[in-house]
Design a protein around this motif. Structure first.
Motif, mmCIF file in Angstrom:
data_model
loop_
_atom_site.group_PDB
_atom_site.id
_atom_site.type_symbol
_atom_site.label_atom_id
_atom_site.label_comp_id
_atom_site.label_asym_id
_atom_site.label_seq_id
_atom_site.Cartn_x
_atom_site.Cartn_y
_atom_site.Cartn_z
ATOM 1 N N HIS A 117 0.808 -1.216 -0.110
ATOM 2 C CA HIS A 117 -0.141 0.089 -0.048
ATOM 3 C C HIS A 117 0.974 1.203 0.215
ATOM 4 O O HIS A 117 0.894 2.308 -0.679
ATOM 5 C CB HIS A 117 -0.917 -0.105 1.258
ATOM 6 N N LEU A 118 1.761 1.400 0.656
ATOM 7 C CA LEU A 118 2.613 2.417 0.991
ATOM 8 C C LEU A 118 3.943 2.582 0.096
ATOM 9 O O LEU A 118 4.623 3.614 -0.269
ATOM 10 C CB LEU A 118 3.437 2.321 2.452
ATOM 11 N N LEU A 133 6.793 9.319 -3.602
ATOM 12 C CA LEU A 133 5.598 8.616 -3.968
ATOM 13 C C LEU A 133 4.588 8.808 -2.902
ATOM 14 O O LEU A 133 4.967 8.567 -1.731
ATOM 15 C CB LEU A 133 5.793 6.957 -4.085
ATOM 16 N N THR A 134 3.450 9.403 -3.115
ATOM 17 C CA THR A 134 2.163 9.528 -2.216
ATOM 18 C C THR A 134 1.261 8.441 -2.607
ATOM 19 O O THR A 134 0.431 8.759 -3.439
ATOM 20 C CB THR A 134 1.944 10.831 -2.536
ATOM 21 N N GLY A 169 15.490 1.603 -4.452
ATOM 22 C CA GLY A 169 15.390 2.692 -5.308
ATOM 23 C C GLY A 169 16.612 3.700 -4.834
ATOM 24 O O GLY A 169 16.657 4.790 -5.376
ATOM 25 N N GLN A 170 17.602 3.087 -3.976
ATOM 26 C CA GLN A 170 18.718 4.031 -3.510
ATOM 27 C C GLN A 170 19.578 4.215 -4.551
ATOM 28 O O GLN A 170 20.649 3.882 -4.370
ATOM 29 C CB GLN A 170 19.092 3.311 -2.136
ATOM 30 N N ASP A 171 19.350 4.895 -5.543
ATOM 31 C CA ASP A 171 20.518 5.394 -6.597
ATOM 32 C C ASP A 171 20.665 6.687 -6.829
ATOM 33 O O ASP A 171 21.141 7.117 -7.864
ATOM 34 C CB ASP A 171 19.795 4.646 -7.860
ATOM 35 N N GLY A 172 20.339 7.394 -5.811
ATOM 36 C CA GLY A 172 20.666 8.942 -5.964
ATOM 37 C C GLY A 172 19.474 9.761 -6.688
ATOM 38 O O GLY A 172 19.515 10.931 -6.674
ATOM 39 N N THR A 208 9.780 0.721 -3.338
ATOM 40 C CA THR A 208 10.367 1.650 -4.147
ATOM 41 C C THR A 208 11.562 2.479 -3.356
ATOM 42 O O THR A 208 12.579 2.685 -4.299
ATOM 43 C CB THR A 208 9.097 2.740 -4.445
ATOM 44 N N TYR A 209 11.365 2.542 -2.297
ATOM 45 C CA TYR A 209 12.663 3.256 -1.604
ATOM 46 C C TYR A 209 13.595 2.127 -1.169
ATOM 47 O O TYR A 209 14.845 2.637 -0.977
ATOM 48 C CB TYR A 209 12.103 4.096 -0.280
#
Length: 310
Positions: A110-111, A127-128, A119-122, A115-116
Motif C-alpha cells: 500500500h505504501l 511517491l504519495t 531505489g537508492q540510486d541517488g 520503491t525506497y
C-alpha cells in the motif's frame, strides 16, 4: 492413572514442546504421561504433525483423538486409517502471527515501500500513496485467520471485502460468497490476500480465468496454501503487468526448488512459509484444553469436517 499422550512430530520439535505441554497439562489439572514413544495400544491422545513418521493410525485402538499442531489438515484428512476424531490447531498465537504478517505486507504494498528499499540510486523519488480508505483489499477465506486479518485491516481504514464459499458475517467487512461473489470480490481488489484451506474446491482458484478479473496492477499476497494459485497463470499475469506483484509464503513444493521461476522474478517476493508458525506456548494450551475436554466427556474444540476437508 496418567493419561498417555504421544507426541508425534519431527524429533527437533520435541525439545520445543515438552515443557510447554507439561505445563499446560498441569494448568488444567491433567495428570499426563507425555512421550515420543508409547506402546500404540496404550495411547490415549496423539499430539500430531502430519509430517511425522506416524501415518498408520490403525494400531492406536485406544486413542480418543488426534490433535494436530498445524492449522492446515490437507495432508492428513484423507488418511483412511484415521478413524479417531481429528482436531486442527486454532490458537491466539497462530492468529496473531498471521495478522502481523498479512498487515505488514499489505502496508508494504500500500505504501510502496519497495520503491525506497530498492531505489537508492541517488534519484529523489516521491511517491504519495492513497490513504487506506481509498485502497480496497479483498481477503479470500473467512475462517479464523481470514476473519482476524480482515478485521485488523478494516480497523486501519481499508475497505475490506471478504469472500468465502459459504455465507459468513464478519463485523466491519463486506462479506460475499459463491461464484458470483468471487467475481465481485476480485473485481474491486487492489490487494488480494489468500487465506483459504486447500481443498479440491479451492485448488487453482486464481487462474487464467480469474486473474484478469482483478484490476490491472493488483497485488497478490498468499500466506494460505500454494495450490490456491495456478503458477503458470500467475507468472504470465506478472509478465503482462496484469498483476503488479505477488508476495508468496506458500508453494506447491516446499522448500521452493532453487530453479523455480519465482526466485528470480522481479515482481515476486518469496518468504519461506513463515507467515504464522505454531507457537509452542499458545498451542500447548489448546492441546491441553482439548485433552481436558476429552477426559471430562465434553465436545472437542476445532474438530475437522472430513467431508469439507477442513
Amino acid at each position: 492413572m496418567p493419561t498417555n499422550v504421544l507426541f508425534a512430530a519431527k524429533p527437533e520439535r520435541w525439545p520445543m514442546y515438552e515443557a510447554p505441554l507439561n505445563a499446560a497439562f498441569a494448568e488444567v489439572g491433567i495428570e499426563a504421561h507425555l512421550a515420543t514413544d508409547i506402546t500404540a495400544e496404550l495411547v490415549d491422545y496423539i499430539v500430531y504433525a502430519p509430517n511425522s513418521t506416524v501415518q498408520d493410525f490403525t494400531p492406536y485402538t485406544r486413542a480418543k483423538a488426534v490433535l494436530t499442531l498445524w492449522a492446515g489438515v490437507e495432508d492428513v484428512v484423507g488418511n483412511q486409517t484415521l478413524t479417531q476424531p481429528l482436531a486442527r490447531m486454532v490458537d491466539d498465537g497462530l492468529a496473531q502471527g498471521m495478522v502481523e504478517w498479512v498487515t505488514g505486507h499489505v502496508l508494504r504494498h500500500h505504501l510502496g515501500i519497495d520503491t525506497y528499499i530498492h531505489g537508492q540510486d541517488g534519484e529523489w523519488r516521491k511517491l504519495t500513496p492513497p490513504l487506506a480508505y481509498d485502497r480496497p483489499v479483498t481477503i479470500l477465506g473467512l475462517g479464523e485467520l481470514g476473519a482476524a486479518c480482515a478485521q485488523a485491516l478494516a480497523r486501519l481504514g481499508f475497505p475490506v471485502t471478504g469472500w468465502s464459499r459459504s455465507e459468513k458475517s464478519v463485523d466491519g467487512v463486506t462479506c460475499l460468497h459463491g461464484p458470483d461473489g468471487l467475481h465481485r470480490a476480485l473485481g474491486s481488489a487492489e490487494i488480494v490476500v489468500l487465506l483459504l484451506p486447500q481443498t479440491p474446491g479451492t485448488e487453482n482458484l486464481l487462474n487464467a480465468e480469474t486473474l484478469p478479473l482483478l484490476p490491472r496492477g493488483a497485488v497478490i499476497v498468499n500466506p494460505g496454501r500454494g495450490p490456491l494459485i495456478h503458477d503458470d497463470a500467475l507468472l504470465a499475469a506478472l509478465d503482462s503487468g496484469q498483476i503488479g506483484h505477488a508476495t508468496l509464503d506458500v508453494f506447491r513444493v516446499e522448500p521452493l526448488p532453487a530453479g523455480h521461476p519465482y526466485w528470480n522474478h522481479p515482481s515476486v517476493t518469496v518468504t519461506p512459509h513463515i507467515a504464522s508458525e505454531t507457537r509452542p506456548q499458545t498451542a500447548s494450551r489448546v492441546i491441553a484444553e482439548n485433552i481436558r475436554r476429552g477426559e471430562a466427556g465434553e465436545p472437542f474444540l476445532y474438530l475437522v469436517d472430513r467431508k469439507a476437508g477442513y
